[in-house]
Write a protein that holds these residues in place. Structure first.
Motif, PDB file in Angstrom:
ATOM      1  N   ARG A 161       0.807  -1.221   0.000  1.00 28.39           N
ATOM      2  CA  ARG A 161       0.000   0.000   0.000  1.00 28.39           C
ATOM      3  C   ARG A 161       0.839   1.268   0.000  1.00 28.39           C
ATOM      4  NH1 ARG A 161      -5.256  -0.808   0.661  1.00 28.39           N
ATOM      5  NH2 ARG A 161      -5.999  -2.842   1.391  1.00 28.39           N
ATOM      6  N   ARG A 162       2.164   1.149   0.187  1.00 27.44           N
ATOM      7  CA  ARG A 162       2.980   2.362   0.235  1.00 27.44           C
ATOM      8  C   ARG A 162       3.237   2.961  -1.146  1.00 27.44           C
ATOM      9  NH1 ARG A 162       7.873   1.439   4.482  1.00 27.44           N
ATOM     10  NH2 ARG A 162       8.600   0.075   2.813  1.00 27.44           N
ATOM     11  N   TYR A 163       3.004   2.193  -2.190  1.00 25.13           N
ATOM     12  CA  TYR A 163       3.266   2.737  -3.519  1.00 25.13           C
ATOM     13  C   TYR A 163       2.338   3.908  -3.833  1.00 25.13           C
ATOM     14  CZ  TYR A 163       5.929  -1.503  -4.582  1.00 25.13           C
ATOM     15  OH  TYR A 163       6.854  -2.514  -4.578  1.00 25.13           O
ATOM     16  N   ASN A 164       2.901   4.913  -4.485  1.00 26.96           N
ATOM     17  CA  ASN A 164       2.051   5.884  -5.168  1.00 26.96           C
ATOM     18  C   ASN A 164       1.536   5.200  -6.424  1.00 26.96           C
ATOM     19  OD1 ASN A 164       2.652   8.153  -3.427  1.00 26.96           O
ATOM     20  ND2 ASN A 164       4.673   8.184  -4.371  1.00 26.96           N
ATOM     21  N   ARG A 165       0.234   5.106  -6.554  1.00 20.78           N
ATOM     22  CA  ARG A 165      -0.329   4.456  -7.742  1.00 20.78           C
ATOM     23  C   ARG A 165      -0.728   5.521  -8.758  1.00 20.78           C
ATOM     24  NH1 ARG A 165      -0.645   0.488  -4.036  1.00 20.78           N
ATOM     25  NH2 ARG A 165      -0.848  -1.662  -4.793  1.00 20.78           N
ATOM     26  N   ARG A 166      -0.156   5.408  -9.945  1.00 19.69           N
ATOM     27  CA  ARG A 166      -0.464   6.348 -11.019  1.00 19.69           C
ATOM     28  C   ARG A 166      -1.070   5.547 -12.176  1.00 19.69           C
ATOM     29  NH1 ARG A 166       4.839  10.374 -11.130  1.00 19.69           N
ATOM     30  NH2 ARG A 166       4.512  11.238  -9.007  1.00 19.69           N
TER      31      ARG A 166
END
Length: 346
Positions: free
Chosen positions: A338-343
């Protein structure tokens, strides 16, 4: 610390669905599996993109997963639940208009007693010994179940990613034996089953991993890219070590990039000292152990200082990384944290 970025190409996801839809036999519906938060891509956004591409039926593992999908696609598409009608799920199934795939005599009893007019499907066990009614159980309740008009009867192939495995033909024959002559749509195949050919397609196929760029769909377009920001560059003299356990020693003076990603982000320690990251088209060896939040990379050979490096990209797919780490692409995708920045790109 800047988080890594998970780039998700929804256009590629939709294109993979279209290609698998075209591979399904004529007059066969192609559904979409969006369990495990859309294989790590975000179930809501994935489901919306697939609905725009033409998917009208979605599958999730548990009723809780169906909430995001229902909210994303609206009231019309079917949202089916592989785990069936579990105790405590009755209100959720009713309120969100989910379709449970009933797996056992207990679930059939629960559903018929608590939601007697609510749509349902049935899952049969054709030899995988995981979920579904066995042949003797199905014989005992088939007439009762058919009188209630199930919307789908399904089973699941155990070895579809191995086209020549005898289990495929064995399960196909068992599915025919258990369901031939019944006036109800049937489904047997996920991605691997679609690629086995039309004998396995029946009335509905339900691709999963192939939508997200994974094997056995070798022609899949890549859907995810993991971009890891470089936090620090340091010069390491020959003879010094990098990372926990001193598992990598500089043989020559080296430049080492420390990037923001680690096993807390779903990147297995099993790729330590084995994998590479990419600066554009140029591979850069991962050195030392993958730690909780950080990875160290040898960038001595680069002409410039990179701002970020890619772990997953067109040059290194989820299955490439899985092979290095001794696992499968499914686990790589669904472990992305969940730490990823999702683009998202459409």
């Amino acid at each position: 610390m800047g988080s890594s970025t998970l780039h998700i190409d929804l256009g590629a996801l939709a294109q993979n669905w279209r290609v698998l839809d075209a591979k399904s036999a004529a007059n066969v519906e192609t559904a979409a599996v969006v369990k495990a938060d859309g294989y790590g891509t975000g179930a809501g956004k994935a489901a919306r993109a697939l609905a725009r591409a033409g998917a009208k039926t979605f599958f999730v593992a548990a009723a809780e997963e169906g909430i995001d999908v229902r909210n994303a696609v609206g009231p019309s598409p079917r949202v089916c639940v592989f785990s069936g009608h579990m105790a405590g799920d009755t209100d959720m199934i009713a309120d969100m208009q989910l379709i449970p795939m009933l797996n056992s005599l207990d679930q059939i009893t629960r559903h018929f007693e608590l939601l007697p007019k609510h749509p349902f499907g049935v899952q049969l066990d054709t030899g995988m010994n995981r979920l579904g009614l066995e042949a003797n159980e199905w014989d005992a309740v088939r007439d009762l179940v058919m009188a209630a008009n199930p919307v789908l009867i399904m089973s699941h192939l155990a070895c579809a990613d191995e086209p020549d495995h005898p289990m495929n033909a064995q399960q196909l024959a068992e599915f025919h034996k258990m369901t031939d002559g019944l006036d109800v749509p049937r489904a047997l195949s996920a991605t691997g089953g679609i690629l086995l050919g039309p004998d396995y397609h029946f009335d509905l196929t339900r691709p999963g991993i192939g939508l997200y760029g994974g094997l056995p769909f070798e022609d899949a377009a890549p859907v995810v890219r993991v971009e890891c920001p470089v936090i620090q560059i340091r010069d390491v003299p020959a003879g010094e070590t990098v990372g926990y356990g001193n598992t990598w020693t500089a043989e020559v003076p080296s430049r080492v990039a420390t990037v923001s990603a680690g096993y807390a982000d779903g990147i297995t320690r099993q790729i330590s000292n084995k994998s590479v990251l990419f600066d554009g088209d140029t591979p850069c060896p991962l050195i030392g152990r993958v730690s909780m939040d950080l990875i160290t990379v040898d960038v001595t050979h680069l002409d410039q200082t990179p701002r970020s490096l890619d772990l997953l990209c067109a040059h290194q797919t989820v299955d490439d990384l899985a092979e290095i780490g001794g696992t499968i692409g499914y686990e790589i995708l669904t472990s992305l944290g969940r730490r990823y920045n999702r683009r998202y790109r459409t």
